[in-house]
Scaffold this active site. Sequence first.
Site, PDB file in Angstrom:
ATOM      1  N   GLU A 284       0.828  -1.204   0.000  1.00  0.00           N
ATOM      2  CA  GLU A 284       0.000   0.000   0.000  1.00  0.00           C
ATOM      3  C   GLU A 284       0.867   1.261   0.000  1.00  0.00           C
ATOM      4  O   GLU A 284       0.554   2.247  -0.681  1.00  0.00           O
ATOM      5  CB  GLU A 284      -0.926  -0.013   1.216  1.00  0.00           C
ATOM      6  CG  GLU A 284      -2.097   0.938   1.114  1.00  0.00           C
ATOM      7  CD  GLU A 284      -3.138   0.650   2.179  1.00  0.00           C
ATOM      8  OE1 GLU A 284      -4.194   0.090   1.834  1.00  0.00           O
ATOM      9  OE2 GLU A 284      -2.895   0.990   3.353  1.00  0.00           O
ATOM     10  N   GLU A 287       2.192   1.716  -3.424  1.00  0.00           N
ATOM     11  CA  GLU A 287       1.115   2.181  -4.301  1.00  0.00           C
ATOM     12  C   GLU A 287       0.861   3.675  -4.099  1.00  0.00           C
ATOM     13  O   GLU A 287       0.664   4.426  -5.063  1.00  0.00           O
ATOM     14  CB  GLU A 287      -0.160   1.390  -4.025  1.00  0.00           C
ATOM     15  CG  GLU A 287      -1.328   1.778  -4.920  1.00  0.00           C
ATOM     16  CD  GLU A 287      -2.610   1.030  -4.582  1.00  0.00           C
ATOM     17  OE1 GLU A 287      -3.610   1.232  -5.302  1.00  0.00           O
ATOM     18  OE2 GLU A 287      -2.623   0.268  -3.592  1.00  0.00           O
ATOM     19  N   SER A 324      -7.334   1.816  -2.576  1.00  0.00           N
ATOM     20  CA  SER A 324      -6.129   1.040  -2.826  1.00  0.00           C
ATOM     21  C   SER A 324      -6.536  -0.316  -3.386  1.00  0.00           C
ATOM     22  O   SER A 324      -7.518  -0.915  -2.958  1.00  0.00           O
ATOM     23  CB  SER A 324      -5.350   0.851  -1.528  1.00  0.00           C
ATOM     24  OG  SER A 324      -4.369  -0.159  -1.668  1.00  0.00           O
ATOM     25  N   LYS A 363     -15.517  -9.838   7.721  1.00  0.00           N
ATOM     26  CA  LYS A 363     -14.443 -10.650   7.131  1.00  0.00           C
ATOM     27  C   LYS A 363     -14.972 -11.971   6.589  1.00  0.00           C
ATOM     28  O   LYS A 363     -14.392 -12.544   5.665  1.00  0.00           O
ATOM     29  CB  LYS A 363     -13.359 -10.925   8.182  1.00  0.00           C
ATOM     30  CG  LYS A 363     -12.493  -9.723   8.531  1.00  0.00           C
ATOM     31  CD  LYS A 363     -11.584  -9.349   7.389  1.00  0.00           C
ATOM     32  CE  LYS A 363     -10.674  -8.186   7.760  1.00  0.00           C
ATOM     33  NZ  LYS A 363      -9.855  -7.751   6.593  1.00  0.00           N
ATOM     34  N   GLU A 366     -16.110 -11.069   3.208  1.00  0.00           N
ATOM     35  CA  GLU A 366     -14.939 -10.782   2.383  1.00  0.00           C
ATOM     36  C   GLU A 366     -14.281 -12.073   1.904  1.00  0.00           C
ATOM     37  O   GLU A 366     -13.904 -12.197   0.729  1.00  0.00           O
ATOM     38  CB  GLU A 366     -13.931  -9.955   3.167  1.00  0.00           C
ATOM     39  CG  GLU A 366     -12.662  -9.656   2.377  1.00  0.00           C
ATOM     40  CD  GLU A 366     -11.582  -8.998   3.216  1.00  0.00           C
ATOM     41  OE1 GLU A 366     -10.924  -8.069   2.713  1.00  0.00           O
ATOM     42  OE2 GLU A 366     -11.373  -9.427   4.373  1.00  0.00           O
ATOM     43  N   GLU A 371     -13.854 -12.858  -6.142  1.00  0.00           N
ATOM     44  CA  GLU A 371     -12.521 -12.527  -6.650  1.00  0.00           C
ATOM     45  C   GLU A 371     -11.403 -12.867  -5.681  1.00  0.00           C
ATOM     46  O   GLU A 371     -10.216 -12.761  -6.023  1.00  0.00           O
ATOM     47  CB  GLU A 371     -12.440 -11.039  -7.009  1.00  0.00           C
ATOM     48  CG  GLU A 371     -12.586 -10.079  -5.844  1.00  0.00           C
ATOM     49  CD  GLU A 371     -14.017  -9.710  -5.515  1.00  0.00           C
ATOM     50  OE1 GLU A 371     -14.214  -8.715  -4.802  1.00  0.00           O
ATOM     51  OE2 GLU A 371     -14.937 -10.423  -5.964  1.00  0.00           O
ATOM     52  N   CYS A 512     -10.785  -1.865  14.340  1.00  0.00           N
ATOM     53  CA  CYS A 512     -10.975  -3.302  14.557  1.00  0.00           C
ATOM     54  C   CYS A 512     -11.104  -3.670  16.034  1.00  0.00           C
ATOM     55  O   CYS A 512     -11.684  -4.710  16.359  1.00  0.00           O
ATOM     56  CB  CYS A 512      -9.828  -4.087  13.940  1.00  0.00           C
ATOM     57  SG  CYS A 512      -9.661  -3.836  12.160  1.00  0.00           S
TER      58      CYS A 512
END
Length: 604
Positions: A284, A287, A324, A363, A366, A371, A512
Amino acid sequence: MDKVNVTINGITVSVPKDYTVLMAAREAGIDIPTLCYLKDINEIAACRLCVVEVDIKGAPMRNLPASCVLQVQDGMNVKTNTPKVRNAVRMNLELILANHNRECLTCLRNGTCELQKLCDEMGIDDIEFQGAKREAKIDNLSYSIVRDSSKCVLCGRCVSACRDVQGIGILDFTKRGFNTEVAPAFDYSMKDVPCVYCGQCIQACPVAALRERTYIDDVWDAIDDPEKFVVVQTAPAVRASLGEEFGYPVGTDVTGKMVAALKRLGFDKVFDTNFSADLTIMEEGTELLSRIKNGGTLPMITSCSPGWIRYCELNYPDFLENLSTCKSPQQMFGAIVKTYYAEKAGIDPKNIVSVSVMPCTSKKTEANRPEMEVDGLRDVDYSLTTRELGDMIKRARINFKKLSDEQPDRIMGDYTGAGAIFGATGGVMEAALRTVADILTGKDLEQIEYQAVRGIEGVKEATLVLPIEGKDTPVTIAVAHGTANAAKVLEAVKAGEKQYTFIEVMACPGGCVHGGGQSHVSAKARLEVNPKVSRANALYELDRSLPQRKSHKNPEVVKLYDEYLKEPNGHLSHKLLHTHYVKREAYVVEQEEEFEQMLEKLNK
């Protein structure tokens, strides 16, 4: 602030004039029972368990007012333990129980249920009122959250958390009278509405009307299968909450005991998501620098929180290019364990079962996104919450408190302080800044604690001056936690009121550490301790105790790039560690006939 004098059960206290009677009673050391009350979130006087007798300078108030919404007045005389009050509280509690699903021994919240605790405190041994039970409607169609209408007590805490804290509002009171229930509109499943599965409704619920969808049995089956090699990763915030399942104070770091317990549960390897948090910063951070130097889309927004990603896909698709492309640490870990680790260990990746333990209910969804796989292999097979891990340890009859501290397995178990603070709001931003600043300056900077991005203020901002392309460049950053706060930031960007370079967003308030899968902290306990602060402090203390506090100094991450990935944001990194996003429809209407029926109900 101006204060007033209030007498409660013969005890006179001086309290701020904006206090409620409930708050004043706590100052006097008196505990008034509550069920619907949740400080700063739900203060609606629905349950009527906090009623008191009041007179003001000798003039009695009509009926029994609810102390959670009654503001103090000078000269107020309050009584909380009269026969009238005790009878009213007991009757209201029995009325709540009359149509409640009272299968307590088999209930997931047995032992942590706030209604059960009140019954114990009030000495409820019989229920005079026997009414019809609420119809049991079980909505378990999403990967993350299960809703059981038979357990609901109509307290409204989940409604307020979803609507007022998160700014989403997919839950509300529906129907009327005895048929009233809390549910999404038009009896939709939570799978088919713009729920982000953050689980803040679960954290707010005092009973088991809302809970996570569990995958404990699937994980047991994998562990018991001799053909499977089962690895587990644990998120940063889990270690700051798991101890609460075994009686430790809120915010106790139990990393060593957690690792020891996981090994005794039978996992073949016990790793740490902090490792892939460090890996995430490498990807990250690179990026971000690439976008700044090459005119990429700015502001760049972090992508570690799946609840936030879904919220953006549903509500702000214009910002998808700003996200991101990095997968979250959970997913990065899963991808690396079935490629790099499988190769190093000589294991067929098809036989590896990748399990995560997360503070998050989102999660689970997710992990099941289409994908999130590489070459046909899912990154993560099963995602458990902190509470589920606690349940597994208890079922295995492991005496958690007597365990000696152990270390996670290597290759993917080493981590830095930067990885550890991922669990607190602002932690991802701070971890990224530690690495980015070192890269840009070419120095090993000693000042690495960025206080401006810490704390539980809803939106935090700061401007740093960093040497980019040989020129001092101001980098403006923002940190938002809770989707309602994220919306404020994005709306300001859309309106041109704010210009940022980098934005961190966490879907859950506090990050979190207060995720939907963390240990339950009752409304009563929250008056004494703020779990967001206590758990975050545990992670910051862990950060300070570690020999390395910058992600790019994690020796296992350095080795991973040297031996396998070669470089951050390289070709292999993009294949394994990066992803894409899609615009999502808020409500899923599968058939035109169903939509017409929905409109007909609305018109009636």
